[in-house]
Write an enzyme that holds these catalytic residues in place. Structure first.
Site, PDB file in Angstrom:
ATOM      1  N   CYS A 281      -0.330  21.391 -85.641  1.00 17.48           N
ATOM      2  CA  CYS A 281      -0.875  22.253 -86.710  1.00 17.48           C
ATOM      3  C   CYS A 281      -2.049  21.584 -87.403  1.00 17.48           C
ATOM      4  CB  CYS A 281       0.208  22.534 -87.755  1.00 17.48           C
ATOM      5  SG  CYS A 281       1.664  23.315 -87.118  1.00 17.48           S
TER       6      CYS A 281
HETATM    7  N1  SAJ Z   1       0.546  12.923 -92.650  1.00 20.94           N
HETATM    8  C1  SAJ Z   1      -0.059  11.839 -93.281  1.00 20.94           C
HETATM    9  N2  SAJ Z   1       0.011  11.760 -94.643  1.00 20.94           N
HETATM   10  C2  SAJ Z   1       0.651  12.715 -95.386  1.00 20.94           C
HETATM   11  C3  SAJ Z   1       1.253  13.806 -94.721  1.00 20.94           C
HETATM   12  C4  SAJ Z   1       1.194  13.882 -93.352  1.00 20.94           C
HETATM   13  O1  SAJ Z   1      -0.645  10.963 -92.637  1.00 20.94           O
HETATM   14  O2  SAJ Z   1       0.697  12.580 -96.613  1.00 20.94           O
HETATM   15  C5  SAJ Z   1       0.452  13.017 -91.200  1.00 20.94           C
HETATM   16  C6  SAJ Z   1       1.804  13.009 -90.526  1.00 20.94           C
HETATM   17  O3  SAJ Z   1       2.217  11.696 -90.237  1.00 20.94           O
HETATM   18  C7  SAJ Z   1       1.528  13.817 -89.251  1.00 20.94           C
HETATM   19  C8  SAJ Z   1       0.455  14.805 -89.684  1.00 20.94           C
HETATM   20  O4  SAJ Z   1      -0.117  14.280 -90.884  1.00 20.94           O
HETATM   21  O5  SAJ Z   1       1.029  12.975 -88.235  1.00 20.94           O
HETATM   22  C9  SAJ Z   1       0.995  16.206 -89.970  1.00 20.94           C
HETATM   23  O6  SAJ Z   1       2.089  16.044 -90.809  1.00 20.94           O
HETATM   24  P1  SAJ Z   1       2.693  17.283 -91.692  1.00 20.94           P
HETATM   25  O7  SAJ Z   1       3.607  16.681 -92.716  1.00 20.94           O
HETATM   26  O8  SAJ Z   1       1.614  18.146 -92.181  1.00 20.94           O
HETATM   27  O9  SAJ Z   1       3.666  18.014 -90.683  1.00 20.94           O
HETATM   28  P2  SAJ Z   1       3.412  19.158 -89.627  1.00 20.94           P
HETATM   29  O10 SAJ Z   1       2.321  18.897 -88.696  1.00 20.94           O
HETATM   30  O11 SAJ Z   1       4.760  19.429 -89.065  1.00 20.94           O
HETATM   31  O12 SAJ Z   1       2.921  20.388 -90.527  1.00 20.94           O
HETATM   32  C10 SAJ Z   1       3.788  21.437 -90.760  1.00 20.94           C
HETATM   33  C11 SAJ Z   1       2.920  22.571 -91.246  1.00 20.94           C
HETATM   34  N3  SAJ Z   1       3.696  23.763 -91.246  1.00 20.94           N
HETATM   35  C12 SAJ Z   1       3.134  24.883 -90.773  1.00 20.94           C
HETATM   36  O13 SAJ Z   1       2.013  24.914 -90.304  1.00 20.94           O
HETATM   37  C13 SAJ Z   1       3.957  26.100 -90.828  1.00 20.94           C
HETATM   38  C14 SAJ Z   1       2.419  22.327 -92.656  1.00 20.94           C
HETATM   39  O14 SAJ Z   1       1.816  23.537 -93.181  1.00 20.94           O
HETATM   40  C15 SAJ Z   1       3.550  21.947 -93.560  1.00 20.94           C
HETATM   41  O15 SAJ Z   1       3.050  21.731 -94.868  1.00 20.94           O
HETATM   42  C16 SAJ Z   1       4.162  20.672 -93.009  1.00 20.94           C
HETATM   43  O16 SAJ Z   1       4.746  21.017 -91.741  1.00 20.94           O
HETATM   44  C17 SAJ Z   1       5.241  20.151 -93.924  1.00 20.94           C
HETATM   45  O17 SAJ Z   1       5.034  20.240 -95.156  1.00 20.94           O
HETATM   46  O18 SAJ Z   1       6.204  19.593 -93.402  1.00 20.94           O
END
Ligand code: SAJ
Length: 459
Positions: A281
């Site tokens: 995403c």
């Molecule tokens: N990450 C960081 N720092 C942060 C947060 C995330 O480096 O502060 C990295 C994570 O390690 C990962 C990437 O970013 O590699 C994405 O992480 P994510 O927490 O955004 O998780 P995802 O990819 O599973 O995103 C999903 C998304 N959901 C949908 O698209 C429906 C996102 O909108 C959500 O906000 C997220 O999950 C969530 O909050 O868990």
């Protein structure tokens, strides 16, 4: 033809079918978005048919088994037994359906352009069997304009008119795999139709299975909502990653800074530095928006800059590994380096776009002997990383850590024994602040220079 309220007959008939749960609902794409949605409609009382090209998924549902952790096998078994949930690879079933939700992947091409092939092939397959009175809703994350510029023309090639003989809407998926609190039924659902009647029909359908519906004025607004949500994350992660680079240069602990900033009860939302952006995403969705913005002659600088910073983090991590080895007068070439964690975030098994794969490839290219430990990822296939040979996970246990010249914490799974790491590893590069205290042999991303443990001064 219109009914007494002046509503188009196909629409009023479909409203009635939705109200009485006699509408036959369909979901195309039975992945982590489509299967929970299909189960939700079946639980709401609809006879629901999933359509997927993957025979294994179809077979699994036929055997009453779930393959998505967030969907209970008991639910699939019960609904399949009751005859309200079935699956097929055959799109001709569309002839019997009244509604279809399209939940297919929207990846990027190597050129960072949108890959619309999954949407196009799904819509073309539906168009072959489209009939008057159907509601079609696209859920796949995509650039603003997709529903009207790609989906609508393909469906109207049947000579049926959108908004009159069939109905068309967009509703972004908001599934967060593994989230214990927010699942399909209790995450507010944004819905934007081609016409008001299209919006109302889509809202009526979702309202049978989802607690809160958020109607918006068009498909474009609904498409843009999702891209704002995920671009917001990518840009803010890029900001905090850049702050981590600054803090390393200024010898400030960025993790302490973020934790203290988090105490602000309004106007701030914590994001954390990391080894890069993984998942299907966040690293991808913003580039759907920037691609479309450029088509409109606009230069989306924030998105591009965040992508540049986030995309550069794996290289920065490797530089940190080089610096750490340097303190031992060791070269990367020939060094034995263990990555602790390769999934794109903690407690999951997904390695799509994981920065760990980039870090492994960069180290391999410098001649390092790489290995990885990850309780969720038993192996990495040759095609999944630049080293182009199969990797099997190794254990990360007391007794076998001293053999590595450097251990790199890339994904901070709970299962790792961090005390053992600190006690036995000669060098550690920590990209996730998993080791909360400073040690002279622990090099933390954004943590400034390694220091001795701070001995608390007893007042
Ligand atoms: N990450 C960081 N720092 C942060 C947060 C995330 O480096 O502060 C990295 C994570 O390690 C990962 C990437 O970013 O590699 C994405 O992480 P994510 O927490 O955004 O998780 P995802 O990819 O599973 O995103 C999903 C998304 N959901 C949908 O698209 C429906 C996102 O909108 C959500 O906000 C997220 O999950 C969530 O909050 O868990």
């Amino acid at each position: 033809m219109r009914d007494q309220q002046g509503l188009l007959m196909p629409a009023s008939q479909l409203f009635e079918k939705i109200r009485t749960r006699t509408a036959r609902t369909g979901v195309v794409g039975l992945g982590y978005v489509g299967l929970p949605l299909a189960v939700g409609f079946a639980k709401a009382g609809f006879h629901t048919t999933g359509i997927d090209l993957d025979r294994r998924k179809v077979q699994s549902i036929a055997e009453g088994r779930s393959y998505i952790p967030d969907v209970a096998t008991a639910d699939v078994a019960k609904l399949h037994q009751a005859g309200t949930l079935r699956a097929t690879t055959d799109f001709s079933v569309v002839r019997e359906l009244d509604t279809i939700n399209i939940c297919v992947p929207t990846p990027l091409r190597k050129t960072k352009d949108p890959d619309m092939s999954y949407i196009v092939s799904a819509v073309e397959a539906i168009a072959e069997h489209l009939h008057p009175g159907m509601l079609i809703v696209l859920e796949s994350t995509t650039y603003p304009g997709t529903t009207e510029e790609v989906v609508q023309p393909l469906l109207e090639a049947t000579q049926l008119k959108a908004g009159r003989e069939f109905f068309l809407a967009f509703s972004p998926e908001r599934v967060d795999p593994g989230n214990p609190t927010f699942q399909t039924h209790n995450v507010p659902k944004v819905v934007g139709g081609l016409t008001p009647v299209c919006s109302q029909l889509a809202a009526a359908l979702y309202g049978t299975a989802i607690q809160t519906i958020v109607p918006v004025s068009s498909t474009r607004v609904a498409e843009m909502v999702k891209l704002l949500e995920n671009t917001f994350r990518a840009v803010n992660i890029g900001l905090v990653n850049e702050l981590a680079l600054m803090c390393d240069r200024m010898n400030i602990d960025v993790w302490e800074v973020v934790e203290a900033a988090r105490t602000k009860p309004f106007g701030f939302m914590a994001f954390y530095p990391g080894p890069g952006l993984g998942g299907h995403c966040i690293p991808i969705d913003p580039f759907y928006l920037s691609w479309k913005a450029k088509q409109s002659g606009f230069d989306p600088r924030f998105i591009e800059l965040a992508g540049h910073i986030n995309g550069g983090m794996p290289h920065y991590v490797v530089d940190k590994i080089v610096d750490a080895l340097n303190t031992r007068r060791k070269a990367v070439n020939g060094a034995k380096i263990l990555l602790a964690g390769v999934a794109y975030k903690r407690e999951i098994d997904d390695i799509r776009e994981s920065p760990a794969l980039d870090i492994l490839g960069l180290l391999h290219a410098k001649g390092a002997r790489v290995a990885y430990a990850d309780p969720f990822v038993p192996s990495i296939a040759a095609r999944e990383w630049p080293g182009a040979y199969d990797l099997q996970a190794v254990g990360l246990d007391r007794g076998n850590l001293a053999e590595y010249d450097c251990v790199v914490i890339v994904t901070e799974h709970k299962a790792f024994d961090y005390d053992a790491l600190v006690a036995e590893a000669d060098l550690i590069v920590d990209t996730r602040n998993a080791i909360k205290k400073p040690y002279p042999h622990v090099f933390r991303l954004g943590g400034g220079k390694p220091t001795d443990p701070v001995i608390a001064v007893v007042p």
